[in-house]
Design a protein around this motif. Structure first.
Motif, mmCIF file in Angstrom:
data_model
loop_
_atom_site.group_PDB
_atom_site.id
_atom_site.type_symbol
_atom_site.label_atom_id
_atom_site.label_comp_id
_atom_site.label_asym_id
_atom_site.label_seq_id
_atom_site.Cartn_x
_atom_site.Cartn_y
_atom_site.Cartn_z
ATOM 1 N N ASP A 240 3.186 0.290 2.369
ATOM 2 C CA ASP A 240 1.997 -0.084 1.750
ATOM 3 C C ASP A 240 1.915 0.492 0.181
ATOM 4 O OD1 ASP A 240 0.981 -0.824 4.064
ATOM 5 O OD2 ASP A 240 0.015 0.865 4.989
ATOM 6 N N SER A 241 0.848 0.044 -0.221
ATOM 7 C CA SER A 241 0.709 0.424 -1.678
ATOM 8 C C SER A 241 -0.930 1.168 -1.492
ATOM 9 C CB SER A 241 0.405 -0.723 -2.584
ATOM 10 O OG SER A 241 -0.927 -1.263 -2.443
ATOM 11 N N HIS A 242 -1.209 1.718 -2.760
ATOM 12 C CA HIS A 242 -2.503 2.241 -2.670
ATOM 13 C C HIS A 242 -3.963 1.319 -2.944
ATOM 14 C CE1 HIS A 242 -1.605 1.627 -6.719
ATOM 15 N NE2 HIS A 242 -2.507 2.414 -7.182
ATOM 16 N N LEU B 73 4.529 7.829 2.684
ATOM 17 C CA LEU B 73 4.936 7.431 1.437
ATOM 18 C C LEU B 73 4.525 5.889 1.168
ATOM 19 C CD1 LEU B 73 6.549 9.181 -1.117
ATOM 20 C CD2 LEU B 73 8.340 7.993 0.031
ATOM 21 N N ILE B 74 3.992 5.846 -0.224
ATOM 22 C CA ILE B 74 3.811 4.272 -0.450
ATOM 23 C C ILE B 74 4.045 3.923 -1.910
ATOM 24 C CG2 ILE B 74 1.781 4.347 1.145
ATOM 25 C CD1 ILE B 74 0.559 4.589 -2.343
ATOM 26 N N TYR B 75 4.342 2.681 -2.274
ATOM 27 C CA TYR B 75 4.375 2.321 -3.475
ATOM 28 C C TYR B 75 2.866 2.419 -4.536
ATOM 29 C CZ TYR B 75 8.354 -0.370 -1.526
ATOM 30 O OH TYR B 75 9.595 -0.786 -1.168
ATOM 31 N N MET B 76 2.834 2.832 -5.221
ATOM 32 C CA MET B 76 1.757 2.985 -6.182
ATOM 33 C C MET B 76 1.941 2.487 -7.660
ATOM 34 S SD MET B 76 1.113 7.039 -6.552
ATOM 35 C CE MET B 76 -0.139 6.984 -8.041
ATOM 36 N N ASP B 77 0.790 2.377 -8.638
ATOM 37 C CA ASP B 77 0.523 2.059 -9.636
ATOM 38 C C ASP B 77 1.034 0.437 -9.622
ATOM 39 O OD1 ASP B 77 -0.009 2.607 -12.442
ATOM 40 O OD2 ASP B 77 2.372 2.222 -12.877
ATOM 41 N N LEU C 177 4.261 -8.950 -0.644
ATOM 42 C CA LEU C 177 5.953 -9.489 0.003
ATOM 43 C C LEU C 177 6.280 -8.192 0.746
ATOM 44 C CD1 LEU C 177 7.100 -11.823 -0.174
ATOM 45 C CD2 LEU C 177 8.366 -11.352 -2.010
ATOM 46 N N PHE C 178 5.933 -6.998 -0.124
ATOM 47 C CA PHE C 178 6.643 -5.858 0.615
ATOM 48 C C PHE C 178 6.252 -5.567 2.185
ATOM 49 C CE2 PHE C 178 7.573 -3.396 -3.605
ATOM 50 C CZ PHE C 178 8.321 -4.540 -4.035
ATOM 51 N N LYS C 179 4.725 -5.518 1.931
ATOM 52 C CA LYS C 179 4.427 -5.414 3.232
ATOM 53 C C LYS C 179 4.477 -6.534 4.400
ATOM 54 C CE LYS C 179 -0.650 -4.032 5.142
ATOM 55 N NZ LYS C 179 -1.900 -3.695 4.543
#
Length: 367
Positions: free
Chosen positions: A105-107, A256-260, A97-99
């Motif tokens: 992005d995420s990892h 910078l991305i969202y992770m975990d 949803l974020f993307k």
């Protein structure tokens, strides 16, 4: 026996090809792939990362952690049935949803199995990015004891327990023990202020001072996306913890991305909206399990006092919980995951065998 087999309790001994030691956290284990396998998968799967990007297989378990301890159930129950799949499904939904909404992005590059992610190497920012919409938990405990400043934010008089805050607040803490930063306590999860971060952005592993603004923006935007979606299914997004890091984009630049994980019952408080409107708190996250533990043991200070960690670990090791407690947690996690995703959560009779088969046949990663 079937119930025990359906739980992936040990996730750091899978026969995944790696030439590095396996990093095992409270819930997830990380297997760094060889350079050859990373390059092969990037080409085969057409991952949008530079060819020399290190990749890892991240496997989530069904273990349950609370108060920095791993808890188990009676009868050899080493985790919560379906918990790992529920957490991954929720995170996958929010990351997607974020993307879609152009946030970040995420990892995560691939999802081979409900308990498995293929991820690219990220350099974490040393901040637990916490966002709060309601005053509860540690913030309420501090407020009720007379504190009117929390993480450098001045709080108004007259707030009541579990009430909605006048605005969404960012109340960060340290990720790990950071040393030598002026004004920052050398302790894990130490509360910090925005000024602490801005004045020492490099110590927190931000690449630029402007990225402090970016992380705050992504945190608030992500929180609001999740809060809106949860509200639509009758749930309240109370507070949450995000983590951020840097990865190399396809052009080789840092981003910078969202992770975990994001917005899961492990990293967030979620309340049922209908019950809340009637003056009752019904937890739809791990917070309900934490409250059970505080009520279950005669001396809750063991769970809250970091100076009693040795006693706490012994408490968790020597006191298996009633099975129905872990099965209640399972029902809570499955329910919220299915509400969020709109899909039934897949059940697995033997997740370990499934993971090995998938990573062998489709990815060539099993010894």
């Amino acid at each position: 026996m079937a119930l025990a087999n359906s739980i992936l309790a040990v996730n750091d001994d899978l026969p995944i090809v790696t030439d590095a030691s396996v990093h095992s956290g409270k819930v997830r284990s990380v297997y760094w792939l060889t350079d050859a396998d990373s390059r092969r998968l990037i080409k085969q799967k057409n991952y949008a990362v530079p060819l020399d990007t290190p990749l890892a297989v991240m496997v989530i378990s069904d273990r349950i952690s609370a108060f920095d301890c791993i808890w188990q159930g009676q009868g050899g129950l080493q985790g919560v049935p379906g918990k790992g799949a529920a957490l991954n499904a929720v995170s996958n939904h929010w990351f997607s949803l974020f993307k879609d909404q152009g946030l970040a992005d995420s990892h995560i590059l691939d999802i081979p199995h409900p308990l498995v992610w293929i991820v690219q190497k990220a350099s974490p920012v040393y901040i637990e990015a916490i966002c709060r919409q309601y005053i509860t938990g540690s913030m309420w405990r501090a407020y009720s004891q007379g504190e009117r400043e929390f993480c450098g934010i001045k709080l108004p008089e007259g707030l009541t327990k579990d009430s909605k805050l006048p605005e969404l607040l960012i109340t960060p803490s340290t990720k790990g023990i950071l040393k030598g930063i002026p004004g920052v306590q050398e302790a894990d999860d130490a509360n910090i202020t925005r000024d602490n971060i801005v004045d020492n952005f490099a110590s927190f592993k931000f690449l630029s001072k402007s990225d402090v603004d970016l992380y705050e923006s992504l945190l608030k935007q992500g929180f609001n996306v999740i809060a809106k979606a949860l509200n639509a299914v009758g749930e309240i997004f109370v507070d949450t913890k995000f983590e951020f890091g840097y990865v190399k984009g396809i052009d080789g630049t840092d981003k910078l991305i969202y992770m975990d994980e994001v917005g899961t019952p492990d990293s967030s408080r979620i309340w049922n909206k209908q019950e809340f409107n009637q003056g009752k708190i019904v937890e739809k996250s791990k917070e309900g399990f934490r409250q059970f533990l505080l009520n279950h043991f005669p001396d809750p200070d063991i769970l809250l006092n970091k100076n009693r960690m040795k006693e706490r670990l012994a408490l968790a090791k020597n006191n298996p919980l009633p099975q129905e407690v872990l099965l209640d947690v399972s029902a809570t996690y499955k329910d919220i995951a299915e509400k969020i995703t709109g899909k039934a959560l897949a059940n697995s009779d033997d997740p370990r065998a499934e993971i090995i088969q998938t990573l062998s046949e489709q990815y060539g990663l099993i010894k």
